[in-house]
Design a protein around this motif. Structure first.
Motif, PDB file in Angstrom:
ATOM      1  N   THR A  85      14.909  37.237  -2.705  1.00 39.02           N
ATOM      2  CA  THR A  85      13.881  37.702  -1.897  1.00 39.02           C
ATOM      3  C   THR A  85      14.618  38.696  -0.770  1.00 39.02           C
ATOM      4  O   THR A  85      15.920  38.707  -0.476  1.00 39.02           O
ATOM      5  CB  THR A  85      12.964  36.801  -0.853  1.00 39.02           C
ATOM      6  N   VAL A  86      13.734  39.577   0.083  1.00 35.91           N
ATOM      7  CA  VAL A  86      14.530  40.362   1.168  1.00 35.91           C
ATOM      8  C   VAL A  86      13.936  40.066   2.450  1.00 35.91           C
ATOM      9  O   VAL A  86      12.712  39.440   2.742  1.00 35.91           O
ATOM     10  CB  VAL A  86      14.120  41.678   0.852  1.00 35.91           C
ATOM     11  N   VAL A  87      15.146  40.109   3.535  1.00 35.76           N
ATOM     12  CA  VAL A  87      14.673  39.169   4.729  1.00 35.76           C
ATOM     13  C   VAL A  87      15.132  40.267   5.689  1.00 35.76           C
ATOM     14  O   VAL A  87      16.185  41.008   5.414  1.00 35.76           O
ATOM     15  CB  VAL A  87      15.257  37.780   5.021  1.00 35.76           C
ATOM     16  N   ASP A  88      14.724  40.396   7.021  1.00 34.68           N
ATOM     17  CA  ASP A  88      14.918  41.247   7.980  1.00 34.68           C
ATOM     18  C   ASP A  88      16.019  40.906   8.826  1.00 34.68           C
ATOM     19  O   ASP A  88      16.899  41.926   9.429  1.00 34.68           O
ATOM     20  CB  ASP A  88      13.852  41.587   8.869  1.00 34.68           C
ATOM     21  N   ASP A  89      16.554  39.537   9.035  1.00 35.82           N
ATOM     22  CA  ASP A  89      17.469  39.307   9.822  1.00 35.82           C
ATOM     23  C   ASP A  89      18.283  38.164   9.668  1.00 35.82           C
ATOM     24  O   ASP A  89      17.929  37.215   8.625  1.00 35.82           O
ATOM     25  CB  ASP A  89      16.886  39.388  11.390  1.00 35.82           C
ATOM     26  N   VAL A  90      19.159  37.637  10.104  1.00 39.01           N
ATOM     27  CA  VAL A  90      20.044  36.644   9.706  1.00 39.01           C
ATOM     28  C   VAL A  90      19.374  35.109   9.635  1.00 39.01           C
ATOM     29  O   VAL A  90      19.702  34.297   9.141  1.00 39.01           O
ATOM     30  CB  VAL A  90      21.568  36.526  10.491  1.00 39.01           C
TER      31      VAL A  90
END
Length: 680
Positions: free
Chosen positions: A275-280
């Motif tokens: 998946t793609v995420v926006d932050d750590v």
């Protein structure tokens, strides 16, 4: 998603009542073979990748058998035919191939603070980023190359720069496409070969029933299988693969999401948990959720990988010599369990290191039966208070290697464990270095296999054909009991070994004969003295003759640059062992003639990098040749590089780097004319 082939009679509800093969014309047979191959490749995709077959197994088998019959009757064999998935002819050896681009390792840690620090560095350098969050598979990494849509080769990761050609074995894996429709002209992808848990358990059951040693874990089973020399054996084992990176392509890609889209569109098996995420913090949450789910997965994972999605930002971040700066592996915590120590024994490793091992009352640790665990060294045993009968807690370090981490009950100093004074395998001398103990006999059966591989490796005596399997066979058959026995081998003995033939035997003997004339520094390195790499070996050879080196004291050795007390002690210990001195003497008696070669000046100041193979030379031969005449051969292109020599099957990255740095490139002919001609 791979589209269903149009107007192919063998795709859905095919009629498998075929006319006799002998009634077909050659043209009709070729047309039927083409349709059958296309249909079977589509059915392989539906079964192995999409998990949604459209024909029954018996129908598939009938189509497969018909194709095999036609290929044989009309001599229409093709190395990428679906019939090759059952395995081809056994190989004599695995050839070494340079990667299209370096397959680097990843920065890794199980500490959340470390991945947060990684994220901080990323954002300081390139601003806000999105991450591709992916499972970190615990398998065996391979590079797979396609040209004009056809499977070209598959190569193990190896040292990251080059690996072994395992094409014949990887072809047998049903989820690996053999042909790609509407593919880029060139495509190199990276995947992880693994053994599903259910298949691993079934394989081990069969091995135990046959009286064979079971595999320790699915990763070892997959790695050992991929490197077998018999593709038929590989085809019988339950391997699968996930693809997760595009290494190089003639297509234009700007992001990891586009790379995954391309892989899926072409029919590669891609993990559905990516998946793609926006932050750590979202990466950390993704990892925690995958930790909770990992025991329910059919494949082993030991962490998650966070990769910067945007390729332009990746390029800006760059890489070190060992890992990309734009990716991080956030590891899982180790699995733990409790059991009883039945006995403590000492195991001798292939480097001669003596390691205490706890033999345990077998315990199931997250689906894996553990019956032994490492104790590392005597100091750790004392620190933990481990003794026979103790109840201990064990962990699988890196999710693979079991180790004792705590005594729960029954610990103490009674009956303290002591390391043996002589090797429990060969009765050779044992020396202590820091907290560790080593057998000093290089011919000790426990470490001889490793010694053989090292002695014959490219940077040592450069004798091809002595890999892991060959070394095991030579030792287990009794043909080689010390390094010197290599030079007493004959063709008949070798040809009698399983998997060997007349040609492979003759090639090994020819390689051994050619290795006898050797540079002294190379010979010293080949002996496998602890802490003595190739550069130190050359330094020692420049300072001492072989006889003087064997008689040198610690004080004598400390006069050599880059030789400290630990290295000096290791050299003295090596030649204090009578068996090692005898090995050297027998090597000399066999005709091995190590000589100090004076360094010439013809190429002084020249820095050269190679990519691809230069016909007529091995990489180590070229390196030694140029360095003995004053040149410097490095592994990567920089602004200090004078020439990049581009041989056969070159890597793309080095050429791109040469163009960026304005480094002149030479093909093999120009290399001969511009550089080697100076040495005439």
């Amino acid at each position: 998603m791979v589209e269903e082939p149009d107007d192919n009679p063998y795709v859905r509800d095919p009629n498998t009542s075929f006319s006799p093969v002998e009634d077909l014309s050659e043209a009709a047979a070729r047309e039927q073979v083409r349709d059958l191959r296309e249909a079977l490749e589509y059915h392989d995709y539906r079964y192995y990748v999409a998990n949604d077959p459209v024909v029954a197994d018996r129908t598939y088998d009938a189509l497969f058998d018909r194709l095999a019959a036609l290929e044989e009757a009309f001599d229409l064999d093709d190395e990428n035919s679906p019939t090759r998935r059952v395995g081809g002819e056994p190989l004599d050896e695995l050839e070494t191939v340079e990667h299209v681009a370096p397959l680097l390792s990843l920065q890794s840690s199980g500490d959340a603070a470390e991945i947060r620090e990684f994220d901080r560095r990323i954002r300081d350098a390139v601003g806000d980023v999105a991450y591709s969050a992916e499972p970190k598979f615990d398998g065996f990494s391979v590079e797979v190359v396609y040209e004009d849509g056809a499977f070209e080769r598959a190569v193990t990761r190896g040292d990251g720069q080059e690996g072994e050609d395992v094409s014949a074995n990887v072809r047998t894996i049903g989820s690996v496409p053999l042909h790609l429709s509407d593919a880029p002209d060139f495509l190199a992808v990276r995947g992880e070969v693994y053994m599903p848990r259910s298949g691993f358990q079934a394989l081990n059951e069969r091995r135990i029933e046959r009286g064979e040693e079971p595999f320790a874990n699915p990763r070892n089973a997959a790695a050992g299988t991929v490197r077998l020399l018999d593709p038929g054996t590989v085809a019988d084992r339950p391997l699968d693969v996930f693809f997760y990176d595009v290494i190089d392509t003639s297509a234009t890609l700007t992001a990891q999401t586009e790379a995954f889209d391309l892989l899926r569109d072409l029919g590669f098996r891609v993990n559905d948990r990516t998946t793609v995420v926006d932050d750590v913090e979202a990466v950390i949450d993704y990892r925690d959720r995958l930790v909770a789910a990992r025991d329910d997965l059919e494949y082993e994972v030991d962490g998650v990988v966070a990769k910067v999605v945007d390729f332009e930002k990746r390029e800006e971040l760059g890489s070190t010599a060992r890992h990309p700066r734009w990716a991080f592996a956030y590891k899982f915590p180790a699995r733990t369990g409790e059991t009883t120590v039945e006995r403590i024994v000492v195991q001798v490793g292939r480097t001669g290191k003596l390691t205490p091992v706890a033999l345990l009352d077998p315990v199931d640790l997250q689906g894996v039966t553990i019956s032994r665990a490492t104790l590392h060294n005597a100091a750790q045993i004392r620190e933990l208070g481990v003794r026979e009968g103790s109840t201990v807690r064990i962990e699988r370090a890196g999710d693979v290697i079991p180790e004792v981490v705590e005594v729960v009950e029954g610990g103490g100093a009674d009956d303290d464990f002591t390391m043996p004074e002589t090797c429990p395998v060969c009765d050779g001398t044992v020396v202590q270095e820091g907290e560790h103990h080593y057998c000093t006999n290089a011919s000790c059966p426990a470490q001889l296999r490793r010694s053989l591989r090292h002695f014959c490796s490219r940077d040592a005596m450069d004798v091809e054909g002595v890999g892991t399997e060959a070394a095991d066979q030579l030792v287990e058959s009794g043909l080689v009991e010390s390094l010197a026995d290599l030079y007493r081998l004959d063709a008949d003995d070798l040809a009698a070994l399983d998997g060997w033939g007349e040609r492979s035997a003759e090639n090994l003997l020819a390689g051994l004969e050619a290795s006898k004339d050797v540079d002294l520094g190379t010979f010293v390195y080949a002996l496998g003295i602890r802490h003595v790499g190739s550069e130190r070996a050359r330094a020692l050879a420049a300072a001492f003759s072989l006889d003087d080196l064997m008689d040198a004291s610690v004080d004598d050795l400390l006069t050599v640059e880059d030789v400290g007390p630990e290295v000096a002690e290791a050299v003295v210990s090596h030649f204090d062992a009578e068996a090692n001195v005898e090995t050297v003497e027998r090597l000399l008696d066999a005709g091995v003639t190590p000589e100090r070669r004076d360094r010439g000046t013809e190429l002084d100041g020249l820095t050269v990098v190679f990519t691809g193979s230069v016909p007529g030379y091995t990489r180590s031969e070229l390196t030694e040749l140029l360095e003995t005449h004053g040149a410097s051969v490095t592994s990567s292109v920089s602004g200090e590089t004078d020439y990049l020599v581009v041989g056969e099957n070159p890597g793309q990255r080095k050429r791109e780097r040469a163009e960026e740095e304005g480094v002149e490139t030479l093909d093999p002919e120009a290399f001969e004319e511009r550089i080697l001609s100076r040495l005439d």
